[in-house]
Structures are given as structure tokens and as C-alpha cells.
Design a protein around this motif. Sequence first.
Motif, short mmCIF file in Angstrom:
data_model
loop_
_atom_site.label_atom_id
_atom_site.label_comp_id
_atom_site.label_asym_id
_atom_site.label_seq_id
_atom_site.Cartn_x
_atom_site.Cartn_y
_atom_site.Cartn_z
N HIS A 32 0.85 -1.20 0.00
CA HIS A 32 0.00 0.00 0.00
C HIS A 32 0.89 1.25 0.00
N CYS A 33 1.94 1.22 0.82
CA CYS A 33 2.86 2.36 0.90
C CYS A 33 3.47 2.67 -0.46
N LYS A 34 3.80 1.61 -1.21
CA LYS A 34 4.45 1.84 -2.49
C LYS A 34 3.43 2.30 -3.53
N GLU A 35 2.29 1.63 -3.57
CA GLU A 35 1.28 1.95 -4.58
C GLU A 35 0.77 3.39 -4.44
N TYR A 36 0.63 3.85 -3.19
CA TYR A 36 0.06 5.18 -2.99
C TYR A 36 1.09 6.26 -2.68
N GLY A 37 2.37 5.98 -2.96
CA GLY A 37 3.38 7.04 -2.87
C GLY A 37 3.75 7.46 -1.46
N PHE A 38 3.75 6.49 -0.53
CA PHE A 38 4.22 6.82 0.82
C PHE A 38 5.71 6.47 0.98
N GLY B 115 -18.41 -1.70 -5.19
CA GLY B 115 -17.84 -2.81 -4.43
C GLY B 115 -18.33 -2.78 -3.00
N ASN B 116 -17.86 -3.76 -2.21
CA ASN B 116 -18.37 -3.82 -0.85
C ASN B 116 -17.28 -3.65 0.21
N GLU B 117 -16.15 -3.15 -0.21
CA GLU B 117 -15.15 -2.80 0.80
C GLU B 117 -14.32 -1.62 0.31
N ARG B 118 -13.71 -0.94 1.25
CA ARG B 118 -12.81 0.16 0.87
C ARG B 118 -11.58 0.12 1.76
N VAL B 119 -10.45 0.57 1.20
CA VAL B 119 -9.23 0.70 1.98
C VAL B 119 -9.16 2.13 2.46
N VAL B 120 -9.07 2.31 3.77
CA VAL B 120 -9.07 3.67 4.29
C VAL B 120 -7.93 3.83 5.30
N LEU B 121 -7.26 4.98 5.23
CA LEU B 121 -6.24 5.31 6.24
C LEU B 121 -6.86 6.33 7.18
N ARG B 122 -7.14 5.90 8.40
CA ARG B 122 -7.75 6.82 9.36
C ARG B 122 -6.66 7.60 10.11
N ILE B 123 -5.89 8.34 9.35
CA ILE B 123 -4.80 9.14 9.94
C ILE B 123 -5.42 10.34 10.66
N GLU C 235 -10.30 15.85 -11.45
CA GLU C 235 -11.56 15.83 -12.20
C GLU C 235 -11.75 14.55 -12.99
N LYS C 236 -10.77 13.63 -12.92
CA LYS C 236 -10.84 12.40 -13.70
C LYS C 236 -11.62 11.31 -12.93
N ASP C 237 -12.29 10.41 -13.67
CA ASP C 237 -13.00 9.25 -13.10
C ASP C 237 -14.29 9.62 -12.35
N THR C 238 -15.01 8.58 -11.96
CA THR C 238 -16.26 8.81 -11.24
C THR C 238 -15.96 9.35 -9.84
N ILE C 239 -16.97 9.99 -9.26
CA ILE C 239 -16.80 10.53 -7.92
C ILE C 239 -16.42 9.42 -6.93
N GLY C 240 -17.10 8.25 -7.07
CA GLY C 240 -16.83 7.11 -6.18
C GLY C 240 -15.37 6.73 -6.20
N LYS C 241 -14.79 6.65 -7.39
CA LYS C 241 -13.37 6.27 -7.51
C LYS C 241 -12.47 7.35 -6.91
N ARG C 242 -12.86 8.61 -7.10
CA ARG C 242 -12.04 9.70 -6.55
C ARG C 242 -12.08 9.66 -5.02
N TYR C 243 -13.26 9.41 -4.45
CA TYR C 243 -13.36 9.27 -2.98
C TYR C 243 -12.44 8.14 -2.49
N ARG C 244 -12.48 7.02 -3.23
CA ARG C 244 -11.68 5.86 -2.86
C ARG C 244 -10.18 6.19 -2.78
N ARG C 245 -9.71 6.91 -3.80
CA ARG C 245 -8.27 7.23 -3.82
C ARG C 245 -7.92 8.13 -2.63
N GLN C 246 -8.80 9.05 -2.28
CA GLN C 246 -8.51 9.92 -1.13
C GLN C 246 -8.58 9.14 0.18
N ASP C 247 -9.54 8.19 0.26
CA ASP C 247 -9.60 7.32 1.46
C ASP C 247 -8.26 6.60 1.64
N ALA C 248 -7.73 6.13 0.52
CA ALA C 248 -6.52 5.30 0.57
C ALA C 248 -5.28 6.10 0.97
#
Length: 481
Positions: free
Chosen positions: A2-8, A390-398, A439-452
Motif C-alpha cells: 500500500h505504501c508503495k502503490e500510494y506514494g508513501f 464494491g463492498n469494501e474500501r481501503v481507508v487510512l484513518r490518519i 476531475e478524472k474518473d467517477t466521484i466514487g473512484k475519486r473518494y476511494r483514492r482519497q480514502d486510501a
Amino acid sequence: SHCKEYGFVFPSSEIYDGLGAVYDYGPYGVELKNNIREYWWKSMVQMNDNIVGIDASIFMHPTVWKASGHVDAFSDPLIDNKDSKKRYRADVLIEEHIAKIEGKIDKEIEKAKKRFENFDEKMFRTTNARILEYQKKIDEINTRMKSALEKNDLAEVKQIIIDCEIVCPISGSRNWTDVRQFNLMFSTQMGSVADDANTIYLRPETAQGIFVNFLNVQRSARMKIPFGIAQTGKAFRNEIVARQFLFRMREFEQMEMQFFVRPGEEMQWYNTWKEKRIKWHHAMGFGADRYRFHDHLKLAHYANAASDIEFQFPFGFKEIEGIHSRTDFDLNAHEKFSGKKLQYFDSELNKNYVPYVIETSIGLDRMFLAVLAAAFEVEKLSSNNSEEEGNERVVLRIPAALAPVKAAVFPLVKKDGLPEKAMEIFNQLKQICRCYYEEKDTIGKRYRRQDAIGTPFCITVDHESLKDNCVTLRHRDSMQQ
Ligand code: ATP
């Protein structure tokens, strides 16, 4: 991953297959790391009017490390397994063995709790006997290890490993070499003439930069005892075992504070700082039960009391911060080796003395790992959640104060003047915090990326926004809008 995929975090020099226990921080990682550092700095320096900061060099005069004891004593006992050819810290192997026995005690207690309803006298006795037996074993091993390490009796350290029947986790065998001491300092040459006189070290701790500047700081900032000096910066250790991601790196960053007190008052300040620091950790909101103190059995050569704050990492409770009562060891040693006085004139007592020191020392990278470990969650979602795919999301509760990005701004669609309106908000907001526009992709996908990546707030501009000047504000943790 996750750290690598999301640029941490990335492995250092990855295109060359990486370098052992050295890591690089990516775009979101550097933001999180900076935020943790700043949060620590503010709580130490800004919130305490008797603490000031410095930024000392990584290179120091080589005699510093002679005086501090690092040249002679900054080493770990290592042992190799002859079959797997893997190298271990002998003391860590024993500590892990003790942790396993502690785990057995916890299991007994859990079992007893489950059977609470029909727990009769006989069951109580057998459970109690087992727990006492385990505890006795732990005490025996601890006593032997403490004595062996104090006497630097490496043959006895090996004997404990043999007696505890500790096996190599890779080969499963007990085919061990003898235990040897290994100095953890990196050295290099300064100047163009390569002889011994020019050997200097990469600092293994930031603390010595504070000690050698003690009088400079005290005089220039007109500090009165008790007072502290804080510093963050890189430290380097040639760690023997470096297989735990950011937990044990060869190049890492420390956040240290040395608090100078009157001789004889150090235990009171030691307890004060233990309390203050655990409160700081609790304020993260990850749950007080994820932290515990571990008082040191083997005191370092400079300490008269020491305790670790341990955090419950996914791989068990491990040290995240050390609180040490360092006595007057360091200042005395620097007086002796430099020939310069490092004393303080206490006008209330009308006398000169070498102050005693309480140190709080936390690893920035370890703290980063703790935050990510506590914040990471794969959350199951209820099926009637229409916004989500989908029925799950990856979220970082920082915690919001530490989150790399505080708010993301989205136009619902890429037309009809929505991007312009969203940009207007983004341009205002970026003046006060780190924001993100997409502004790219559906709102749902954009929320997901920010959750991650742990963004606490998302702001969406839709057609209504153009009419009523209102936006949809979405909260990361509750997903409420
Ligand atoms: P350990 O017993 O885990 O080796 P230590 O007792 O040697 O740690 P200290 O010298 O007290 O550690 O250093 C203070 C803090 O610096 C530690 O609590 C830890 O957070 C951090 N730290 C120490 N060594 C490393 C490392 N190799 N990688 C990352 N952080 C480290």
C-alpha cells in the motif's frame, strides 16, 4: 505494498534492487513525515517555554564519539545460524522467546475468562499453577540475561539461547555460532589524506550535538535550569538485523529532547517526562491500550533509569520511544575529553554544577510506521451504500492534523463550468492547507483514492453549487455527506 502503490514509501535505489534497510519517502509519505515532525516540534518547543531547538551537523569531531562511549561500547551482540547463514541480535532472540512465553500466559487468561461461568476451584488451581510456572521461567531468563549482558559474558548469552532451545526461524535449527560484539557506527574519511586521524563517524544519535552545544544554547537563549534542548535529524546505525521495514533502518531520523536539571532532581523529572510523553502518544487517538511502558533491565553505560514506550505494531509490542535518565555522564565526559568546562551557575543555589539530563528520544520513521499501522483498515461496507462501488474500501484513518492531504476538491463532471468553480475553491483553500484537485474518473473512484491516502475531507462541486454556492462535504471516517 500500500505504501508503495500510494506514494508513501519506496525502497531506496529500487531500480538497482534496493539497499538493505534504507527507504525513500514518496509524495504523500514526505507530507505525513513532515507533519509528524512538526506536530512533535510544536508540542515540545512551541508549547514549552523552557525548551528551545537546535539543528546540529551530522558530522562531529571524532573525539565526541570517544567521549560518549560509542567507539568502545555502541555495539550489539550478534549470532549467526550456521545452516541458514542468517544473522541475529542475540539479545533480541532471547527477548522474542520471552514474548512467546508471555503470549502463553495471555492465552491462559483468555481461556479462563471464556470459562468464567463454570470456573471451579480445580480449574483455578491448574490455571494458576501454569501461569506461575511460565512467570518463573520468564524471571529466570531475564535475570540470567541481565547478568550476562552486564558482565559482557557472551558465552553465557549463547548458553541461554541453547538452554531455551531457541531455533532459527528460517532453518529451524539450533546450529549457532558463538556470540560476538559488533559496533554499529558507520565511519568515513574526511579530507583527502586517508589515514586513521581523519576517520569520522556518521552520528548514531542526535543527542551528542545537543550536549556539545549545551553552553552555547544556555548562554545565547538565556536559559535557566530546568530547561530543554530539542532537535530532529538523521542518525545512522549499521543494524545487524534489518528486516522490519521502517521499524529498523540503517538511516533514520530521530526527534530528541535533552532536559537539563539539578543533580538529585532527575528522578522526579524522569517521571514527569514519562507521563508527558505517554500523554502525547495517547493524544493520537489510536487507543491507550496500544501503548505500554517497558522498563530497561540492562541500563546503557550512561543511564541510571530508562524506560521504553512500546507501541502495539502488527508484529507485537515494540519500542517507539526511549526515556532515559542520562545522569551527568555525557557532560562530564565532554569536560574531560575537551578540557572545557561544561557547568552551569545556579544563582538560586549560588553554586556551579554539571547538570543531570533526562532524554526523550523518538524515531520519526517508527512513529510514521505506527501511524500507518494504526490507521490502515480494509473496511466492509453495507450493500445499500449507493455512493460506493464494491463492498469494501481501503481507508487510512490518519488523525486529521497529520494527514498528508487535508482536503480534495472535485467537480462532479468535467464541464458546465463546474471545474472553474471547483478550481476557485481549491485556489482559496491551498493557501491554508495541503489540498488536492481532481476531475478524472467517477466521484466514487475519486473518494476511494482519497480514502486510501487518508484525506479527511472531500469537497464536491455540482450543478446546484453554481446556483446556491453550496458544496457537498464528505467526511472520510463516517462517509457522511
Ligand atoms: P532498539 O532497541 O530498537 O535498537 P534503541 O533502544 O537502540 O532501539 P534508542 O537508541 O533509544 O533506540 O533510540 C531512540 C529511538 O530511535 C528509538 O525509540 C526508535 O524509535 C528510534 N530508532 C532507533 N534505532 C532505529 C532504527 N534502526 N530505525 C528506525 N528507528 C530507530
